[in-house]
Design a protein around this motif. Structure first.
Motif, mmCIF file in Angstrom:
data_model
loop_
_atom_site.group_PDB
_atom_site.id
_atom_site.type_symbol
_atom_site.label_atom_id
_atom_site.label_comp_id
_atom_site.label_asym_id
_atom_site.label_seq_id
_atom_site.Cartn_x
_atom_site.Cartn_y
_atom_site.Cartn_z
ATOM 1 N N ASN A 8 0.826 -1.213 0.000
ATOM 2 C CA ASN A 8 0.000 0.000 0.000
ATOM 3 C C ASN A 8 0.860 1.263 0.000
ATOM 4 N N ASN A 9 1.927 1.274 0.793
ATOM 5 C CA ASN A 9 2.824 2.435 0.842
ATOM 6 C C ASN A 9 3.541 2.636 -0.490
ATOM 7 N N ILE A 10 3.944 1.551 -1.109
ATOM 8 C CA ILE A 10 4.618 1.653 -2.414
ATOM 9 C C ILE A 10 3.666 2.254 -3.439
ATOM 10 N N ARG A 11 2.430 1.772 -3.447
ATOM 11 C CA ARG A 11 1.451 2.303 -4.400
ATOM 12 C C ARG A 11 1.183 3.780 -4.130
ATOM 13 N N SER A 12 1.088 4.146 -2.860
ATOM 14 C CA SER A 12 0.864 5.541 -2.500
ATOM 15 C C SER A 12 2.016 6.425 -2.961
ATOM 16 N N LYS A 13 3.237 5.935 -2.795
ATOM 17 C CA LYS A 13 4.427 6.717 -3.143
ATOM 18 C C LYS A 13 4.654 6.810 -4.649
ATOM 19 N N THR A 14 4.415 5.689 -5.363
ATOM 20 C CA THR A 14 4.773 5.626 -6.789
ATOM 21 C C THR A 14 3.580 5.687 -7.734
ATOM 22 N N GLY A 15 2.384 5.374 -7.206
ATOM 23 C CA GLY A 15 1.217 5.291 -8.072
ATOM 24 C C GLY A 15 1.159 3.998 -8.865
ATOM 25 N N LYS A 16 2.052 3.053 -8.541
ATOM 26 C CA LYS A 16 2.145 1.808 -9.297
ATOM 27 C C LYS A 16 1.729 0.603 -8.456
ATOM 28 N N THR A 17 1.063 -0.331 -9.133
ATOM 29 C CA THR A 17 0.658 -1.583 -8.504
ATOM 30 C C THR A 17 1.756 -2.627 -8.719
ATOM 31 N N PRO A 18 1.711 -3.727 -7.979
ATOM 32 C CA PRO A 18 2.671 -4.803 -8.231
ATOM 33 C C PRO A 18 2.657 -5.291 -9.688
ATOM 34 N N ASP A 19 1.480 -5.379 -10.292
ATOM 35 C CA ASP A 19 1.410 -5.808 -11.691
ATOM 36 C C ASP A 19 2.092 -4.810 -12.623
ATOM 37 N N GLU A 20 1.974 -3.536 -12.322
ATOM 38 C CA GLU A 20 2.651 -2.527 -13.140
ATOM 39 C C GLU A 20 4.162 -2.640 -12.985
ATOM 40 N N PHE A 21 4.632 -2.913 -11.763
ATOM 41 C CA PHE A 21 6.072 -3.120 -11.566
ATOM 42 C C PHE A 21 6.543 -4.357 -12.324
ATOM 43 N N LYS A 22 5.716 -5.394 -12.376
ATOM 44 C CA LYS A 22 6.088 -6.599 -13.133
ATOM 45 C C LYS A 22 6.258 -6.279 -14.614
ATOM 46 N N LYS A 23 5.359 -5.474 -15.165
ATOM 47 C CA LYS A 23 5.461 -5.090 -16.573
ATOM 48 C C LYS A 23 6.736 -4.293 -16.823
ATOM 49 N N LEU A 24 7.046 -3.378 -15.924
ATOM 50 C CA LEU A 24 8.266 -2.588 -16.060
ATOM 51 C C LEU A 24 9.504 -3.483 -15.962
ATOM 52 N N ALA A 25 9.460 -4.453 -15.057
ATOM 53 C CA ALA A 25 10.581 -5.374 -14.879
ATOM 54 C C ALA A 25 10.755 -6.266 -16.106
ATOM 55 N N GLU A 26 9.661 -6.636 -16.747
ATOM 56 C CA GLU A 26 9.735 -7.406 -17.997
ATOM 57 C C GLU A 26 10.469 -6.580 -19.051
ATOM 58 N N ALA A 27 10.100 -5.312 -19.161
ATOM 59 C CA ALA A 27 10.727 -4.429 -20.151
ATOM 60 C C ALA A 27 12.219 -4.252 -19.887
ATOM 61 N N LYS A 28 12.614 -4.306 -18.615
ATOM 62 C CA LYS A 28 14.036 -4.165 -18.253
ATOM 63 C C LYS A 28 14.792 -5.479 -18.391
ATOM 64 N N TRP A 48 17.621 -0.590 -9.051
ATOM 65 C CA TRP A 48 16.731 0.016 -10.041
ATOM 66 C C TRP A 48 15.542 0.696 -9.350
ATOM 67 N N LEU A 49 14.918 -0.014 -8.419
ATOM 68 C CA LEU A 49 13.749 0.539 -7.725
ATOM 69 C C LEU A 49 14.115 1.738 -6.849
ATOM 70 N N LYS A 50 15.274 1.684 -6.222
ATOM 71 C CA LYS A 50 15.725 2.801 -5.391
ATOM 72 C C LYS A 50 16.034 4.024 -6.243
ATOM 73 N N GLU A 51 16.712 3.806 -7.362
ATOM 74 C CA GLU A 51 17.105 4.925 -8.221
ATOM 75 C C GLU A 51 15.919 5.530 -8.965
ATOM 76 N N GLU A 52 15.145 4.685 -9.618
ATOM 77 C CA GLU A 52 14.079 5.189 -10.479
ATOM 78 C C GLU A 52 12.829 5.617 -9.716
ATOM 79 N N PHE A 53 12.515 4.925 -8.617
ATOM 80 C CA PHE A 53 11.274 5.199 -7.902
ATOM 81 C C PHE A 53 11.489 5.742 -6.495
ATOM 82 N N LYS A 54 12.749 5.915 -6.117
ATOM 83 C CA LYS A 54 13.103 6.472 -4.809
ATOM 84 C C LYS A 54 12.534 5.651 -3.649
#
Length: 72
Positions: A8-28, A48-54
């Motif tokens: 919940n905190n990750i979604r609040s901070k980034t606006g991204k769901t776990p499924d959205e992170f999976k899609k981004l990770a696939e692209a990477k 990657w997550l620390k740098e790109e999404f803080k």
């Protein structure tokens, strides 16, 4: 803090769901068809997550755990 609270905190901070992170990770190239690529190290993903999404380390590790198959 519970695993779901981290998500919940990750979604609040980034606006991204776990499924959205999976899609981004696939692209990477970290995931292939939703499965963590065996040669990818946790550090690569957390950096990657620390740098790109803080994200902090605990939050980045939560996303990594999701990539490894943990569910909320």
């Amino acid at each position: 803090m519970s695993f779901q609270a981290y998500i919940n905190n990750i979604r609040s901070k980034t606006g991204k769901t776990p499924d959205e992170f999976k899609k981004l990770a696939e692209a990477k190239g970290f995931l292939n068809k939703g499965v963590l690529v065996q040669t990818v190290k946790a550090t690569e993903i957390t950096n990657w997550l620390k740098e790109e999404f803080k994200l902090g380390h605990g939050h980045a590790m939560t996303i990594y755990a999701i990539f490894k198959g943990k569910e909320s």
